[in-house]
Design a protein around this motif. Structure first.
Motif, PDB file in Angstrom:
ATOM      1  N   LEU A  25       2.364 -28.954  38.263  1.00  0.00           N
ATOM      2  CA  LEU A  25       3.741 -28.600  38.583  1.00  0.00           C
ATOM      3  C   LEU A  25       4.453 -29.877  39.003  1.00  0.00           C
ATOM      4  CD1 LEU A  25       3.208 -25.340  40.687  1.00  0.00           C
ATOM      5  CD2 LEU A  25       3.710 -25.526  38.243  1.00  0.00           C
ATOM      6  N   ILE A  26       5.566 -30.176  38.348  1.00  0.00           N
ATOM      7  CA  ILE A  26       6.284 -31.418  38.607  1.00  0.00           C
ATOM      8  C   ILE A  26       7.738 -31.113  38.947  1.00  0.00           C
ATOM      9  CG2 ILE A  26       7.034 -33.615  37.616  1.00  0.00           C
ATOM     10  CD1 ILE A  26       4.543 -33.470  35.799  1.00  0.00           C
ATOM     11  N   ASP A  27       8.196 -31.622  40.078  1.00  0.00           N
ATOM     12  CA  ASP A  27       9.594 -31.472  40.490  1.00  0.00           C
ATOM     13  C   ASP A  27      10.405 -32.651  39.962  1.00  0.00           C
ATOM     14  OD1 ASP A  27       8.832 -29.214  41.825  1.00  0.00           O
ATOM     15  OD2 ASP A  27       9.017 -30.058  43.837  1.00  0.00           O
ATOM     16  N   CYS A  28      11.619 -32.359  39.491  1.00  0.00           N
ATOM     17  CA  CYS A  28      12.457 -33.407  38.916  1.00  0.00           C
ATOM     18  C   CYS A  28      13.930 -33.096  39.152  1.00  0.00           C
ATOM     19  CB  CYS A  28      12.184 -33.540  37.413  1.00  0.00           C
ATOM     20  SG  CYS A  28      12.710 -32.082  36.459  1.00  0.00           S
ATOM     21  N   GLN A  29      14.802 -34.013  38.727  1.00  0.00           N
ATOM     22  CA  GLN A  29      16.245 -33.841  38.864  1.00  0.00           C
ATOM     23  C   GLN A  29      16.898 -33.308  37.599  1.00  0.00           C
ATOM     24  OE1 GLN A  29      17.802 -34.080  41.635  1.00  0.00           O
ATOM     25  NE2 GLN A  29      16.364 -35.189  42.928  1.00  0.00           N
ATOM     26  N   TYR A  30      16.143 -33.105  36.531  1.00  0.00           N
ATOM     27  CA  TYR A  30      16.718 -32.590  35.299  1.00  0.00           C
ATOM     28  C   TYR A  30      17.257 -31.174  35.515  1.00  0.00           C
ATOM     29  CZ  TYR A  30      13.992 -36.339  33.040  1.00  0.00           C
ATOM     30  OH  TYR A  30      13.460 -37.546  32.678  1.00  0.00           O
ATOM     31  N   GLU A  31      18.313 -30.831  34.791  1.00  0.00           N
ATOM     32  CA  GLU A  31      18.855 -29.475  34.858  1.00  0.00           C
ATOM     33  C   GLU A  31      17.890 -28.504  34.180  1.00  0.00           C
ATOM     34  OE1 GLU A  31      21.440 -28.184  36.326  1.00  0.00           O
ATOM     35  OE2 GLU A  31      22.141 -30.082  37.165  1.00  0.00           O
ATOM     36  N   ALA A  32      17.553 -27.430  34.877  1.00  0.00           N
ATOM     37  CA  ALA A  32      16.607 -26.452  34.338  1.00  0.00           C
ATOM     38  C   ALA A  32      17.113 -25.858  33.024  1.00  0.00           C
ATOM     39  CB  ALA A  32      16.346 -25.346  35.360  1.00  0.00           C
ATOM     40  N   ILE A  53       9.341 -23.085  33.666  1.00  0.00           N
ATOM     41  CA  ILE A  53      10.428 -23.769  34.372  1.00  0.00           C
ATOM     42  C   ILE A  53      10.944 -22.850  35.477  1.00  0.00           C
ATOM     43  CG2 ILE A  53      12.655 -24.946  34.151  1.00  0.00           C
ATOM     44  CD1 ILE A  53      12.163 -24.890  31.086  1.00  0.00           C
ATOM     45  N   GLU A  54      11.255 -23.432  36.634  1.00  0.00           N
ATOM     46  CA  GLU A  54      11.866 -22.675  37.718  1.00  0.00           C
ATOM     47  C   GLU A  54      12.641 -23.624  38.621  1.00  0.00           C
ATOM     48  OE1 GLU A  54       8.720 -20.834  39.867  1.00  0.00           O
ATOM     49  OE2 GLU A  54       8.007 -22.697  40.765  1.00  0.00           O
ATOM     50  N   LYS A  55      13.481 -23.071  39.463  1.00  0.00           N
ATOM     51  CA  LYS A  55      14.188 -23.870  40.445  1.00  0.00           C
ATOM     52  C   LYS A  55      13.300 -24.033  41.669  1.00  0.00           C
ATOM     53  CE  LYS A  55      17.783 -25.276  40.422  1.00  0.00           C
ATOM     54  NZ  LYS A  55      18.246 -26.631  39.984  1.00  0.00           N
ATOM     55  N   ALA A  56      13.354 -25.221  42.277  1.00  0.00           N
ATOM     56  CA  ALA A  56      12.592 -25.499  43.497  1.00  0.00           C
ATOM     57  C   ALA A  56      13.552 -26.177  44.474  1.00  0.00           C
ATOM     58  CB  ALA A  56      11.398 -26.385  43.204  1.00  0.00           C
ATOM     59  N   GLY A  57      14.287 -25.358  45.235  1.00  0.00           N
ATOM     60  CA  GLY A  57      15.318 -25.902  46.101  1.00  0.00           C
ATOM     61  C   GLY A  57      16.435 -26.476  45.262  1.00  0.00           C
ATOM     62  N   ASN A  58      16.774 -27.733  45.489  1.00  0.00           N
ATOM     63  CA  ASN A  58      17.830 -28.376  44.704  1.00  0.00           C
ATOM     64  C   ASN A  58      17.258 -29.171  43.523  1.00  0.00           C
ATOM     65  OD1 ASN A  58      16.628 -30.418  46.133  1.00  0.00           O
ATOM     66  ND2 ASN A  58      18.551 -31.371  46.824  1.00  0.00           N
ATOM     67  N   ARG A  59      16.004 -28.936  43.220  1.00  0.00           N
ATOM     68  CA  ARG A  59      15.364 -29.630  42.102  1.00  0.00           C
ATOM     69  C   ARG A  59      14.845 -28.607  41.087  1.00  0.00           C
ATOM     70  NH1 ARG A  59      11.349 -34.260  43.947  1.00  0.00           N
ATOM     71  NH2 ARG A  59      12.217 -35.326  42.124  1.00  0.00           N
ATOM     72  N   THR A  60      14.444 -29.108  39.946  1.00  0.00           N
ATOM     73  CA  THR A  60      13.839 -28.274  38.899  1.00  0.00           C
ATOM     74  C   THR A  60      12.335 -28.509  38.916  1.00  0.00           C
ATOM     75  OG1 THR A  60      15.796 -28.325  37.488  1.00  0.00           O
ATOM     76  CG2 THR A  60      13.685 -27.902  36.405  1.00  0.00           C
ATOM     77  N   ARG A  61      11.571 -27.429  38.776  1.00  0.00           N
ATOM     78  CA  ARG A  61      10.107 -27.547  38.725  1.00  0.00           C
ATOM     79  C   ARG A  61       9.631 -27.065  37.359  1.00  0.00           C
ATOM     80  NH1 ARG A  61       6.868 -25.338  43.724  1.00  0.00           N
ATOM     81  NH2 ARG A  61       7.766 -27.300  44.501  1.00  0.00           N
TER      82      ARG A  61
END
Length: 203
Positions: A25-32, A53-61
């Motif tokens: 699982l990798i968190d990133c700044q890309y738009e989901a 793909i899912e949202k993780a707070g203000n980031r994309t996971r």
């Protein structure tokens, strides 16, 4: 297909066994919304397929599944939760080719054997697998942890130089002597070497 221009530094948020490999699982700044299931993302230079793909707070996971072979032949097997990871989305038709052609098919792992910090640049010396040395040439291109870099010199080791922007915008600022990085040699060099081998007498 990629260019070796890092567009985000993600964070490993999870790593669980999956078959003979792992699910990451990798968190990133890309738009989901801009990532499709089945899309490719280069993670530290390794081309991996998005499976969720899912949202993780203000980031994309996003999730990717990695085989045991990939774990063994790249640095993926050593990744720990919290580690930063260079990320790049695939090249689109018409995009600027700012680095060089990178496939995301890692050839091996190189060790950082020296780091020299200067005011306006940092020089790294790396030791690659011996079978890759003939494919690494001075002034040629190499992808290290997914970053397109120019080889300064090459003998039994090789050197690359990073500018302050690269150190700040990728994981290179945190790289130290003894660290292992994924290496992909230039695609053209790989095919030229194969052509020469096939045409060699007795082959």
């Amino acid at each position: 297909m990629f260019t070796g221009i890092i567009t985000d530094v993600g964070t490993l948020a999870g790593k669980t066994p999956f078959g003979d490999g792992a699910r990451l699982l990798i968190d990133c700044q890309y738009e989901a919304a801009g990532i499709d299931i089945g899309a490719s993302i280069a993670c530290a230079g390794v081309c991996l397929t998005v499976t969720a793909i899912e949202k993780a707070g203000n980031r994309t996971r996003f999730a990717v599944d990695v085989s045991g072979e990939t774990m063994d032949k790249t640095t993926v097997g050593t990744w720990q939760v919290g580690d930063p990871i260079n990320l790049e989305r695939p090249l689109k038709a018409g995009d600027e080719l700012g680095g060089h052609i990178v496939s995301g098919h890692v050839d091996g792992v190189a060790e950082i054997v020296a780091r020299d910090d200067h005011e306006d640049m940092t020089v790294f010396r790396l030791s690659p697998p011996a079978d890759l040395l003939p494919l690494i040439a001075a002034k040629g291109s190499v992808a290290l942890d997914g970053t397109s870099l120019t080889v300064i010199d090459a003998d039994d080791t090789f050197t690359i130089m990073t500018i302050p922007h690269t150190m700040a915008a990728t994981t290179w600022g945190e790289r130290r002597v003894g660290d292992m990085v994924n290496i992909e040699v230039d695609t053209i060099a790989r095919y030229v070497a194969r052509l020469v081998a096939v045409r060699a007498p007795g082959s």
